[in-house]
Scaffold this active site. Sequence first.
Site, PDB file in Angstrom:
ATOM      1  N   GLY A 146       9.576   4.637   5.297  1.00 38.50           N
ATOM      2  CA  GLY A 146       7.880   3.949   5.452  1.00 38.50           C
ATOM      3  C   GLY A 146       7.966   4.356   6.896  1.00 38.50           C
ATOM      4  O   GLY A 146       7.208   4.505   7.471  1.00 38.50           O
ATOM      5  N   GLU A 147       9.097   4.470   7.627  1.00 37.40           N
ATOM      6  CA  GLU A 147       8.905   4.880   9.144  1.00 37.40           C
ATOM      7  C   GLU A 147       9.597   5.808  10.225  1.00 37.40           C
ATOM      8  O   GLU A 147       8.907   5.808  11.044  1.00 37.40           O
ATOM      9  CB  GLU A 147       9.806   3.700  10.065  1.00 37.40           C
ATOM     10  CG  GLU A 147       9.521   2.351   9.590  1.00 37.40           C
ATOM     11  CD  GLU A 147      10.390   1.258   9.709  1.00 37.40           C
ATOM     12  OE1 GLU A 147      10.267   0.549  10.556  1.00 37.40           O
ATOM     13  OE2 GLU A 147      11.055   0.537   8.547  1.00 37.40           O
ATOM     14  N   PRO A 195       6.562  11.618  -5.549  1.00 39.15           N
ATOM     15  CA  PRO A 195       6.811  13.306  -3.784  1.00 39.15           C
ATOM     16  C   PRO A 195       4.977  13.020  -3.610  1.00 39.15           C
ATOM     17  O   PRO A 195       4.175  12.861  -3.165  1.00 39.15           O
ATOM     18  CB  PRO A 195       6.100  14.301  -4.962  1.00 39.15           C
ATOM     19  CG  PRO A 195       7.596  14.619  -5.717  1.00 39.15           C
ATOM     20  CD  PRO A 195       7.646  13.219  -7.003  1.00 39.15           C
ATOM     21  N   LYS A 196       4.071  12.353  -4.636  1.00 35.20           N
ATOM     22  CA  LYS A 196       2.766  11.836  -4.362  1.00 35.20           C
ATOM     23  C   LYS A 196       2.627  10.152  -3.175  1.00 35.20           C
ATOM     24  O   LYS A 196       2.295   9.967  -2.187  1.00 35.20           O
ATOM     25  CB  LYS A 196       1.756  11.817  -5.774  1.00 35.20           C
ATOM     26  CG  LYS A 196       0.312  11.714  -5.592  1.00 35.20           C
ATOM     27  CD  LYS A 196      -0.463  11.494  -6.892  1.00 35.20           C
ATOM     28  CE  LYS A 196      -1.765  11.474  -6.506  1.00 35.20           C
ATOM     29  NZ  LYS A 196      -2.400  11.396  -7.655  1.00 35.20           N
ATOM     30  N   GLY A 230      15.676   5.538   3.103  1.00 38.50           N
ATOM     31  CA  GLY A 230      13.843   5.083   3.941  1.00 38.50           C
ATOM     32  C   GLY A 230      13.030   6.258   3.940  1.00 38.50           C
ATOM     33  O   GLY A 230      13.146   6.690   5.183  1.00 38.50           O
ATOM     34  N   GLY A 233       0.518  -1.137   0.027  1.00 41.77           N
ATOM     35  CA  GLY A 233      -0.662   0.361   0.000  1.00 41.77           C
ATOM     36  C   GLY A 233       1.125   1.515   0.168  1.00 41.77           C
ATOM     37  O   GLY A 233       0.254   2.617  -0.188  1.00 41.77           O
TER      38      GLY A 233
END
Length: 777
Positions: free
Chosen positions: A742-743, A671-672, A740, A508
Amino acid sequence: MSIVDTVKQTAQGLVQGAVGKLVPLAPDSWVPGGVPDPLIARQHGLIGTSVSRLDGPLKVKGAARFAAEFALDDMVYAALAFATIPRGRIATLDVAAAEAATGVVAVMTYRNAPRMNQPAVFGSGPTAAAPADLPIMQDDRVAWNGQPIAVVLAETQEQADYAASLIVATFAGEPSITSFAAAKAKGAEPATFMGQPLSNTIGDADAMLGAAAHKVDQVYRTPRHNHNAIEPHAATIAWVGDDLIIHDASQLVTMAAATIADVFDLKAEQVRVTSPYVGGGFGGKCLWDHQILGAAAARLVGRPVRIALTREGVYRGVGGRTLTEQRVAIGADADGHFQALIHAGTTADTPHNHMPEPFILGTRAGYAADSIKLSVDVVKIDMLANTFMRAPGESVGTFALESAIDELAVELGIDPIDLRLRNEPEVDPTSGLPFSSRHIVEAWRAGADAFGWADRALPGARREGEWLIGMGCATGTYPYYRMPGAAARITLDHAGKALVEVAAHEMGMGTSTTTTMVAAERLGLPLDAVEVRYGDSIIPGSILAGGSQQTAAIGGAVIAAHNALVAELLKLAGNDSPLAGLSPDEVGSEDGGLAKLDDPARRESYASILGRAQRDAVTVSAEGSPPLEQMHWSMHSHSAIFCEVRVNAVTGEVRVTRFLGSFDCGRILNPKTARSQFRGGMIMGLGLALMEETDFDERNGRIMNPSLAEYHMPVHLDVPEIEVIWTDIADPHTPMGAHGIGEIGITGVAAAVANAIYNATGTRVRDLPITLDKLLV
């Protein structure tokens, strides 16, 4: 061997050169030999543009099949029954009523389950993926309250669920430890994480803290958290002869396939795990007992099995984040210079796995100090194996560290941002390595200006009616990782279209879209000429979607495969080509073909090369180079998080009204999707700060709120306006210049909220979540 050990052993400060000789890693470039990567130096216009998720239309139309949506002929449905004691054995297990229920095909228990090997626990080897080192339904032993004790298989899910409710079990309990206090009383031991000790000592921090003119010394606590992805865990499983196929919701298909193969005494190629779509995975969509139980049940009855956990089943059988108790002590002089920084405390894991919450990780590279003392101790509790959960360590560790820095700023009368900037390190404070790229100062300044930090008032000074208003901030950091073993396969056809295959995962976050962009940019092709396939263990290589490292791992693999493709195409081009006589390092991809890097007019299209060679297509595979950059640089994503809150002076209700995240994560590829990732992490941080808490009954080790009705998470009305900005400064020492993302979004958010609440009310809360009862003092 741990992943860290693997990297170190592979590295040794050397890298394999293009002609087969060992050469030192160039300190000024990610690419061996000191040649800047063309994906950074040469751009075709895709990287950095906003591209909508390519899988979006399929998901909107319902055409994207998730793990529980594969329909197989003659399939049966599974339901689980669970143990209700924390430790002991099954005394009696009556399944007769369940077996006699309508539609039931079989009930599998330890009495009739196929014999299976004990799975290899994650971290015990490069392909080990199990959550714990326990046999799965092989005996009458119970290791946690919620352990599966029976699998009901029926013709429909409803029949299976009903029959599972008819199972009657009694248990013979044994002495257990389910209380954190009792576990600490028994004794703690130094913790390790991924094979490395969680401790650092520089100087005599205790002595320097004692001598410091200004200091804070406090204890901060964070609770257990459970995974609650929008898609509950599920798998659809079938045996085809002696081969096993598992359609799973997974973020480590290759490792899962290897571990399951060992469990069933199969060769690696006999197990195929696919995971084309995952409805959210934040560390919990890995290998758990249900996939192995589903495979065993399918073998038992000789029919395909769908095993889909209920929401309660996820709480019983899928671990989450464990609790922490953290001491942070900082000593400083009158100018705010850190003389001593201590971050130490205790966390919990289980006797059957080793996953402490490594809350000091962010502190290691966060701030300069004359002396540093960091340590994590771990105690053992009889409970479900805990696991990775978004930013394990950093998300809760920064709550403690950044709250303490805010407290010190109040003690010193220094602006919290200014205090942080005064203690910016020039090199990594604990490793001594130079930073590959660190622009957190720029992020702080841009964020403060955009948020309006200059308007911040003194604690308790700003009020509108019943509502007290405050602002807070915090720094976030998350390490850059690129794990070894990532590979890519590229197939280029005569029409100039490319198929790129990576054993990666789309949960996702937009990985498939970004991978398509990276591959198209590297190959010099338009976006619609590139197809990316992923989420399948038969694809070469191993890519774990975790540690915010998947994009870098994919990028490194695609670069390596492209290099191999260029070399192969030059061989096929022959002496009649305009490229004849050129070596691969002189050639790049441009406009659907190859061109000489310093003379683009000397070029030939892919179609021309393949046509002259009478080839319909060419396929190459390559593994990304060893992640040696991590040996030479301290590498991190950074954030400056700003928060505005309103706290009701009568009820204690907290409303977050504004968030701004200012991020320094290298180059932003899309960027989106990046903005969506940052916002999603910040929303998860909002839940961490104000709502999320697993109610764990310390009398019997049972989770008491196993549903979304009782485990609170942010909903739309809780989420404020969220503004996201970033530096977008490429790191030349990484594939694609990116870190990264994601976190990093969740990291620092809880502290920013807590600090804003203090600024609004003058009340300091050091125990998450910050519920209204803690403010009614």
